[in-house]
Design a protein around this motif. Structure first.
Motif, PDB file in Angstrom:
ATOM      1  N   ALA A  15       0.820  -1.226   0.000  1.00 36.53           N
ATOM      2  CA  ALA A  15       0.000   0.000   0.000  1.00 36.53           C
ATOM      3  C   ALA A  15       0.840   1.255   0.000  1.00 36.53           C
ATOM      4  N   GLY A  16       1.984   1.227   0.699  1.00 38.37           N
ATOM      5  CA  GLY A  16       2.815   2.417   0.731  1.00 38.37           C
ATOM      6  C   GLY A  16       3.267   2.810  -0.663  1.00 38.37           C
ATOM      7  N   PHE A  17       3.780   1.814  -1.369  1.00 35.88           N
ATOM      8  CA  PHE A  17       4.240   2.038  -2.739  1.00 35.88           C
ATOM      9  C   PHE A  17       3.101   2.544  -3.608  1.00 35.88           C
ATOM     10  N   PHE A  18       1.959   1.883  -3.479  1.00 36.31           N
ATOM     11  CA  PHE A  18       0.816   2.168  -4.329  1.00 36.31           C
ATOM     12  C   PHE A  18       0.304   3.585  -4.108  1.00 36.31           C
ATOM     13  N   ILE A  19       0.127   3.934  -2.836  1.00 35.92           N
ATOM     14  CA  ILE A  19      -0.437   5.255  -2.543  1.00 35.92           C
ATOM     15  C   ILE A  19       0.547   6.339  -2.917  1.00 35.92           C
ATOM     16  N   SER A  20       1.815   6.164  -2.521  1.00 37.26           N
ATOM     17  CA  SER A  20       2.727   7.292  -2.746  1.00 37.26           C
ATOM     18  C   SER A  20       3.082   7.465  -4.206  1.00 37.26           C
ATOM     19  N   ASN A  21       2.824   6.452  -5.032  1.00 34.94           N
ATOM     20  CA  ASN A  21       3.073   6.670  -6.450  1.00 34.94           C
ATOM     21  C   ASN A  21       1.898   7.282  -7.163  1.00 34.94           C
ATOM     22  N   ASN A  22       0.713   7.236  -6.541  1.00 35.64           N
ATOM     23  CA  ASN A  22      -0.463   7.681  -7.268  1.00 35.64           C
ATOM     24  C   ASN A  22      -1.009   9.006  -6.809  1.00 35.64           C
ATOM     25  N   ILE A  23      -0.494   9.557  -5.718  1.00 36.86           N
ATOM     26  CA  ILE A  23      -1.043  10.838  -5.283  1.00 36.86           C
ATOM     27  C   ILE A  23      -0.273  11.953  -5.963  1.00 36.86           C
ATOM     28  N   TYR A  24      -0.955  13.105  -6.049  1.00 37.87           N
ATOM     29  CA  TYR A  24      -0.238  14.176  -6.723  1.00 37.87           C
ATOM     30  C   TYR A  24       0.731  14.848  -5.746  1.00 37.87           C
ATOM     31  N   PRO A  25       1.815  15.378  -6.280  1.00 36.64           N
ATOM     32  CA  PRO A  25       2.839  15.918  -5.376  1.00 36.64           C
ATOM     33  C   PRO A  25       2.342  17.184  -4.697  1.00 36.64           C
ATOM     34  N   THR A  26       2.582  17.268  -3.413  1.00 36.89           N
ATOM     35  CA  THR A  26       2.082  18.425  -2.666  1.00 36.89           C
ATOM     36  C   THR A  26       3.232  19.293  -2.188  1.00 36.89           C
ATOM     37  N   THR A  27       3.987  18.792  -1.184  1.00 35.70           N
ATOM     38  CA  THR A  27       5.178  19.550  -0.795  1.00 35.70           C
ATOM     39  C   THR A  27       6.385  18.840  -1.379  1.00 35.70           C
ATOM     40  N   VAL A  28       7.380  19.614  -1.707  1.00 30.83           N
ATOM     41  CA  VAL A  28       8.565  19.025  -2.326  1.00 30.83           C
ATOM     42  C   VAL A  28       9.430  18.412  -1.230  1.00 30.83           C
ATOM     43  N   PRO A  29       9.718  17.127  -1.303  1.00 34.30           N
ATOM     44  CA  PRO A  29      10.583  16.547  -0.273  1.00 34.30           C
ATOM     45  C   PRO A  29      12.019  17.002  -0.483  1.00 34.30           C
ATOM     46  N   GLU A  30      12.789  16.893   0.586  1.00 36.84           N
ATOM     47  CA  GLU A  30      14.176  17.301   0.520  1.00 36.84           C
ATOM     48  C   GLU A  30      14.943  16.321  -0.354  1.00 36.84           C
ATOM     49  N   MET A  31      15.572  16.804  -1.376  1.00 39.97           N
ATOM     50  CA  MET A  31      16.179  15.896  -2.344  1.00 39.97           C
ATOM     51  C   MET A  31      17.621  15.569  -2.031  1.00 39.97           C
ATOM     52  N   THR A  32      18.354  16.545  -1.479  1.00 42.67           N
ATOM     53  CA  THR A  32      19.781  16.295  -1.273  1.00 42.67           C
ATOM     54  C   THR A  32      20.085  16.357   0.207  1.00 42.67           C
ATOM     55  N   MET A  33      20.812  15.370   0.656  1.00 42.30           N
ATOM     56  CA  MET A  33      21.282  15.390   2.034  1.00 42.30           C
ATOM     57  C   MET A  33      22.476  14.464   2.118  1.00 42.30           C
ATOM     58  N   PRO A  34      23.319  14.638   3.136  1.00 39.71           N
ATOM     59  CA  PRO A  34      24.482  13.756   3.247  1.00 39.71           C
ATOM     60  C   PRO A  34      24.056  12.308   3.440  1.00 39.71           C
ATOM     61  N   THR A  35      24.922  11.384   3.102  1.00 37.67           N
ATOM     62  CA  THR A  35      24.568   9.972   3.153  1.00 37.67           C
ATOM     63  C   THR A  35      24.214   9.522   4.550  1.00 37.67           C
ATOM     64  N   TYR A  36      24.961  10.043   5.527  1.00 39.44           N
ATOM     65  CA  TYR A  36      24.692   9.572   6.881  1.00 39.44           C
ATOM     66  C   TYR A  36      23.320  10.015   7.356  1.00 39.44           C
ATOM     67  N   MET A  37      22.860  11.172   6.860  1.00 41.37           N
ATOM     68  CA  MET A  37      21.524  11.595   7.271  1.00 41.37           C
ATOM     69  C   MET A  37      20.453  10.746   6.635  1.00 41.37           C
ATOM     70  N   LYS A  38      20.711  10.361   5.385  1.00 36.67           N
ATOM     71  CA  LYS A  38      19.707   9.566   4.694  1.00 36.67           C
ATOM     72  C   LYS A  38      19.556   8.216   5.364  1.00 36.67           C
ATOM     73  N   LEU A  39      20.674   7.696   5.906  1.00 35.99           N
ATOM     74  CA  LEU A  39      20.614   6.363   6.479  1.00 35.99           C
ATOM     75  C   LEU A  39      20.325   6.366   7.965  1.00 35.99           C
ATOM     76  N   THR A  40      20.016   7.554   8.549  1.00 37.01           N
ATOM     77  CA  THR A  40      19.842   7.632  10.008  1.00 37.01           C
ATOM     78  C   THR A  40      18.736   6.716  10.496  1.00 37.01           C
ATOM     79  N   ALA A  41      17.581   6.802   9.859  1.00 40.10           N
ATOM     80  CA  ALA A  41      16.442   6.015  10.345  1.00 40.10           C
ATOM     81  C   ALA A  41      16.758   4.537  10.289  1.00 40.10           C
ATOM     82  N   LEU A  42      17.325   4.117   9.150  1.00 36.22           N
ATOM     83  CA  LEU A  42      17.647   2.707   8.993  1.00 36.22           C
ATOM     84  C   LEU A  42      18.675   2.267  10.027  1.00 36.22           C
ATOM     85  N   ALA A  43      19.679   3.153  10.258  1.00 37.59           N
ATOM     86  CA  ALA A  43      20.742   2.792  11.196  1.00 37.59           C
ATOM     87  C   ALA A  43      20.201   2.623  12.605  1.00 37.59           C
TER      88      ALA A  43
END
Lengths: 98, 604
Positions: B462-490
């Motif tokens: 459902a996550g994939f399905f919903i987030s691919n089909n809704i229209y874009p509202t706010t622009v997500p942050e596109m660039t960030m350092p690698t360690y920040m991108k992996l924070t949640a996973l880490a």
């Protein structure tokens, strides 16, 4: 003084003596107190009526009211004594503790 | 066609309620009718949703003019915008699965038809809340879900704990309603309306007070810190109730309210900071409390509370659309987690203590699968459902200009999510069985299998399905350092490994006496113990003392009468030295009187 005044004055004096000199019962003292009050009442009423001093015609009534209060107080003391001893003989009173 | 289809799907939901006056209510097939009705409503509502996704056109349906009070016009109006259009099919889908699940779970209950009627009434009031265009209709839905929550938590009313929990839910929600009504009153005074459109058009300047009121309402309804104890206590209700109300639908009503008012909130930095801090405190505190609970439903309840805190944090960093996405994805896996726990509970003959479960990995493979997938989705493992909302939230929080302390709390709470999920899996599924040998473990019923299967597919895709089909509202942050991108996973992987290591290491040790940290976490931070006893005692005793003691017995009795009599008695005892010879005293009085009269009268 006129005869009536002497009469009532004599009644007052007799009651006073009876209040202060009695044998054994506290009740007789209280009765004499009432007698004093009664004679005072009659004296006051007669004077006010004779001199037509209408403004003071409240005085005997108020005197009556306050005398009633004091009679109630005296009776309550009598009842307290009587509760402890059963009779109100005066010679008992030296053993009373407050 | 869009609007009429939506109205049809909402109307279809009310049909079984209205049919309860006919004979179909007495049948044993009434629950099946209800389940089918909800599935039809779901399919019908998919069409307007797809039309909305295709065209992006929002609609407002304003039907029936109810009343006009001088300058305020109240009418029945439905707002079918981005939020309600996507939430309605998700809620109907989840409710459909839960209804089918409760056909199995509540099968032996004699009042099953009433149960389904209550669940359906709850769903209708939730739909009213979500599609409301004016605050009055929202309030009707708000109060409706509160009442249905009360009725459903106290379903087994013979149990004292259930009655207490239902009353607790009502009281805490009421405190939140004070905030709601304050906001309604402010809006009526300052913007002369309860319609959302007019409020947003007028864009009032000093919105601190109504937004504080709405924040209080969200705190009450969504169990934020301060008004949170009702949510774990609400687990006294049956598992379908916990799955529907207290994980997917009712508790998100508070968050939904704040999301609805995002045009006002994005201009008010103070309220945003307050929201952020409140959400951070909630998510960390409830995650700490979840670590040492022993009842499987309470752990999942605290998990819900922690995720709600995360949604509030998202609103606090000014991302209402992300919070809404998290609401939708969270519904899937949380409802499925509750349903799996219900399956475990029923199979072990109503055993809810995880210390008495174990070894279900081989005995109940389907439930095991769905529990593990649900936990993984909850912690935000990449490319399952939770990832699309949760990881985006953590990334946005990391890269936004926000309160560092709140961010740290949120990260710690994310790792604790992994810890308590591991705890559930370890105690309930792994190891040797700790339940009684005479078991009735059975997952053969198609109702159970189909409902969990549907939500399982939803949790994965459902996550994939919903987030691919809704229209874009706010622009997500596109660039960030690698360690920040992996924070949640880490932090999640850290939580998993830590929990697994600790569990395996201490698995065979003797249970020591509890440390104070353990007691803090197990007793919910002492919050209910203190707050349910101290303020009521203080209030009642203060009022009793001031009313009866201060006014009556001191002022009227004691100040003059009794004090004078006490004083007189004490002093007369102190200073009396008489012996009581009254006759002598009277006689002396008489002699003195006579002597004085003689002296003064015979003077001349």
């Amino acid at each position: 003084m006129s005869l009536v005044h002497i009469n009532i004055f004599l009644a007052f004096t007799v009651s006073l003596v009876g209040l202060l000199m009695y044998r054994s019962h506290l009740m007789s003292s209280l009765l004499c107190l009432e007698g004093m009050m009664l004679s005072l009442f009659v004296m006051a009423t007669m004077t006010v009526l004779n001199t037509h001093f209408t403004l003071a015609s409240m005085m005997p009534i108020i005197l009556l009211v306050f005398a009633a209060c004091e009679a109630a107080l005296g009776l309550s003391l009598l009842v307290m004594v009587s509760n402890t001893y059963g009779v109100d003989h005066v010679q008992n009173l030296n053993l009373l503790q407050c | 066609m869009f609007s009429s289809l939506m109205l049809v799907s909402l109307l279809v939901l009310t049909l079984p309620i209205m049919s309860s006056i006919f004979n179909t209510y007495k049948n044993s097939t009434f629950p099946h009718h209800v389940k089918n009705t909800i599935s039809y409503a779901f399919i019908t509502s998919l069409i307007p949703t797809m039309m909305f996704i295709h065209s992006g056109q929002e609609t407002i349906i304003s039907n029936w003019h109810w009343m006009t009070m001088q300058t305020l016009k109240l009418s029945l109006s439905f707002k079918l915008d981005y939020f309600s259009m996507i939430f309605v099919p998700v809620a109907l889908f989840v409710t459909w699965s839960i209804m089918e699940f409760s056909l199995w779970y509540m099968h032996s209950d004699p009042y099953i038809t009433r149960f389904f009627k209550y669940l359906l009434t709850f769903l209708i009031t939730m739909m009213i809340l979500v599609t409301a265009n004016n605050l009055f209709q929202l309030f009707i839905g708000w109060e409706g879900v509160g009442i249905m929550s009360f009725l459903l938590i106290g379903w087994w009313y013979g149990r004292t704990d259930a009655n207490t929990a239902a009353l607790q839910a009502i009281l805490y929600n009421r405190i939140g309603d004070i905030g709601f009504i304050m906001a309604m009153a402010w809006f009526l005074f300052n913007t002369n309306t309860w319609d959302l459109q007019q409020i947003f058009m007028l864009d009032p300047n000093l919105t601190n007070l109504p937004l504080l009121g709405l924040l209080l309402a969200a705190t009450g309804k969504s169990a934020q810190f301060g008004l949170h104890p009702w949510l774990p206590s609400a687990m006294e209700g049956p598992t379908p109730v916990s799955a529907l109300l207290h994980s997917s639908t009712m508790v998100v009503a508070g968050v939904f309210l704040l999301i609805r008012f995002h045009p006002l909130m994005e201009n008010n930095k103070t309220i945003q900071s307050l929201t952020l801090c409140l959400g951070a405190i909630t998510t960390l505190f409830t995650a700490i409390c979840a670590l040492t609970q022993n009842d499987i439903k309470k752990i999942i309840a605290f998990s819900t509370s922690s995720q709600l805190g995360l949604m509030i944090v998202t609103i606090g960093i000014n991302q209402p659309y992300l919070a809404f996405l998290h609401i939708c994805t969270h519904a899937f896996f949380k409802a499925m987690l509750f349903m799996c726990s219900g399956s475990i509970i029923h199979s072990l003959n109503d055993e809810q203590d995880i210390r008495k479960m174990g070894g279900l990995f081989n005995a109940m493979p389907f439930t095991t699968t769905s529990l593990i997938i649900g936990s993984l989705a909850l912690t935000g493992i990449p490319f399952l459902t939770g990832f699309y909302s949760k990881d985006l939230i953590i990334e946005t929080a990391n890269t936004s200009y926000t309160n560092a302390w709140a961010l740290l709390m949120t990260l710690i709470a994310t790792s604790l999510t992994a810890v308590y999920s591991t705890r559930i899996i370890f105690f309930a599924l792994l190891g040797q069985p700790r339940f009684l040998p005479l078991t009735s473990i059975n997952e053969n019923n198609p109702f159970l299998i189909n409902s969990i299967k549907r939500l399982l597919i939803g949790s994965v895709f459902a996550g994939f399905f919903i987030s691919n089909n809704i229209y874009p509202t706010t622009v997500p942050e596109m660039t960030m350092p690698t360690y920040m991108k992996l924070t949640a996973l880490a932090v999640t992987i850290l939580g998993f490994t830590l929990a697994l290591e600790l569990s395996l290491m201490t698995h065979n040790l003797k249970l020591e006496h509890s440390t104070s940290v353990f007691k803090f976490s197990n007793l919910l931070g002492y919050y209910p113990t203190i707050m349910h006893r101290l303020p009521p005692l203080a209030n009642l005793s203060m009022s009793q003392k001031s009313a009866s003691l201060l006014l009556d017995s001191i002022w009227l009795e004691n100040i003059l009468p009794k004090s004078i009599s006490q004083f007189q008695m004490k002093t007369s005892i102190l200073i009396s030295t008489q012996k009581g010879q009254i006759k002598l005293y009277f006689l002396s009085f008489l002699i003195t009187l006579t002597l004085s009269m003689l002296l003064f009268n015979l003077h001349e």
